[in-house]
Design a protein around this motif. Structure first.
Motif, short mmCIF file in Angstrom:
data_model
loop_
_atom_site.label_atom_id
_atom_site.label_comp_id
_atom_site.label_asym_id
_atom_site.label_seq_id
_atom_site.Cartn_x
_atom_site.Cartn_y
_atom_site.Cartn_z
N ALA A 70 45.59 16.70 43.36
CA ALA A 70 45.93 16.49 44.77
C ALA A 70 47.07 17.41 45.20
N GLU A 71 47.95 17.72 44.26
CA GLU A 71 49.11 18.56 44.59
C GLU A 71 48.76 20.06 44.61
N MET A 114 45.29 22.64 47.55
CA MET A 114 45.46 23.53 48.68
C MET A 114 45.84 24.94 48.22
N GLU A 115 46.79 25.03 47.33
CA GLU A 115 47.26 26.32 46.86
C GLU A 115 46.16 27.07 46.10
N LYS A 116 45.53 26.37 45.14
CA LYS A 116 44.49 27.03 44.36
C LYS A 116 43.24 27.31 45.20
N LEU A 145 38.82 23.69 54.83
CA LEU A 145 38.06 24.71 54.13
C LEU A 145 38.77 25.17 52.87
N SER A 146 40.07 25.39 52.98
CA SER A 146 40.85 25.88 51.83
C SER A 146 40.99 24.81 50.76
N ALA A 147 41.43 23.62 51.17
CA ALA A 147 41.74 22.58 50.19
C ALA A 147 40.51 21.87 49.67
N ASN A 148 39.58 21.58 50.58
CA ASN A 148 38.41 20.80 50.17
C ASN A 148 37.26 21.69 49.69
#
Length: 419
Positions: free
Chosen positions: A297-298, A301-303, A334-337
């Motif tokens: 969860a942390e 978004m970054e990855k 789009l980025s995180a999910n």
């Protein structure tokens, strides 16, 4: 099997044409036809019912030995070699040919098999059809045929042609490629629509597959992905079984399914998940499979953003910059999910994942904007124009021409052919 030289080819052509003329114009006992069965073959060198009719003999002034050999269904030669090599002209039926250490090949009327010198091999009829060929040994004065052990039933049964495929005039390539995916499977459609089976299988499993050298596992995985985009559950189940039959891992199959969720939607994917689980259980594949997640969860978004930039490129920054404030959350999803939760997973490499995504989009239809983006994404991760053309070609029988042609238009716009 290797190609014979130019002068030998001319000689064979002339002799073969002479045999055809002889068949059509039999005027005396001195002329033989290659449609005549002849005499029973020596049981020591053949298994089953085999007939031999010598058409050209060395004592007639030719330095060759040429005869017609008729194999009844399931009959075959022993393993053997020829010091001078051998050429077979298949003139009727469907049969098998195998060289030692290689897979059995399907042969049928019109095929020419050029057998190298001293190569151990056998040939004979298929399970359900007779096979007749003209056998020619060149340089007969130098030849020595060495007969070896019998071809066992286990060896012979290494490839079996279903009756319906013989009856429906399928090409050897179509039969073998179909059998590779679904061994000994008998289609129910062949009983009600045999003409369709002949047209479709010869196209999809011969002509299209032979367009390029796409690896079987990749082709099967991409077609399987397209069936999710097409919402073709019955065909999807066929290709899950095909995937397992050719050695695709259960993990790779599940990863295609999971990746479909952000592109197709869970409401359309859930039936495919259930169908997959049923097949896995039938095949004693333990569930759940080992986790392939690489984010938390942390870190999602970054990855996810990093993976998105790897695939889409710097355009991602423009997408964020140009997004209206009330729609910025979509870019973040789009980025995180899409990328963080799914595309970062293990189980499939990024090049395969991009081809899978493109397969979803082409099959869904009406997704030209996304198709263009993922054509560029494919190029960014190393899938060139020809690779994408191969993908689109392999999908034609399963998604149809309109959606394929729309995708080709996108391809030519994003990655035009270089002149």
């Amino acid at each position: 099997m290797k190609i014979i030289n130019y002068f030998t080819a001319i000689l064979l052509t002339v002799l073969f044409n002479q045999l055809i003329v002889a068949q059509q114009k039999i005027k005396s006992n001195s002329m033989t036809s290659f449609t005549e069965k002849g005499i029973a073959a020596a049981a020591a060198y053949f298994k089953g019912t085999v007939w031999v009719n010598m058409n050209v003999k060395p004592e007639e002034g030719y330095n060759i030995n040429m005869g017609t050999v008729t194999f009844e269904p399931k009959s075959r030669t022993n393993w053997h070699t020829h010091k001078s090599g051998q050429i077979l002209f298949v003139i009727e039926g469907i049969g098998y040919y195998q060289e030692k250490g290689k897979p059995i090949q399907l042969i049928q009327k019109g095929d020419v098999i050029k057998i190298p010198k001293n190569v151990e091999h056998w040939h004979g009829a298929s399970h359900n059809s007779l096979m007749r060929h003209i056998a020619l040994i060149p340089e007969f004065d130098k030849d020595k045929t060495e007969w070896l052990e019998v071809v066992s039933d286990v060896e012979y049964d290494g490839f079996k042609v279903p009756v319906y495929e013989v009856e429906n005039n399928l090409t050897p390539a179509a039969i073998m490629n179909h059998e590779e995916l679904w061994p000994n499977y008998v289609s129910k459609v062949k009983e009600t629509d045999p003409e369709l089976i002949e047209v479709f299988d010869n196209f999809a499993f011969d002509e299209v597959i032979n367009h390029d050298a796409m690896e079987t596992k990749t082709r099967v995985l991409l077609i399987m992905a397209s069936t999710i985009g097409s919402q073709a559950l019955i065909e999807y189940k066929m290709f899950v079984n095909a995937a397992l039959n050719v050695g695709i891992s259960p993990t790779a199959i599940k990863e295609v399914l999971y990746q479909a969720v952000p592109y197709v939607g869970i409401s359309k994917v859930i039936d495919f998940i259930n169908a997959t689980n049923e097949i896995f259980i039938e095949r004693n594949i333990s569930l759940p499979l080992e986790s392939q997640s690489t984010t938390t969860a942390e870190t999602r978004m970054e990855k996810g953003l990093a993976k998105q930039k790897e695939i889409i490129g710097n355009r991602v920054e423009d997408m964020y910059k140009n997004a209206p404030k009330d729609l910025l959350h979509i870019q973040q999803y789009l980025s995180a999910n899409c990328f963080g939760d799914y595309i970062t997973r293990n189980g499939l490499d990024v090049k395969t994942r991009e081809m899978v995504t493109l397969s979803f989009l082409i099959a869904m239809g009406g997704t030209e904007s996304q198709i263009k983006g993922h054509i560029q994404g494919n190029a960014n991760v190393g899938n060139d124009r020809q690779t994408i053309i191969n993908l689109m070609t392999q999908l034609i029988p399963y998604v149809g021409y309109p959606r394929t042609l729309n995708a080709i238009t996108c391809l030519n716009e994003v990655l035009p052919l270089k002149k």
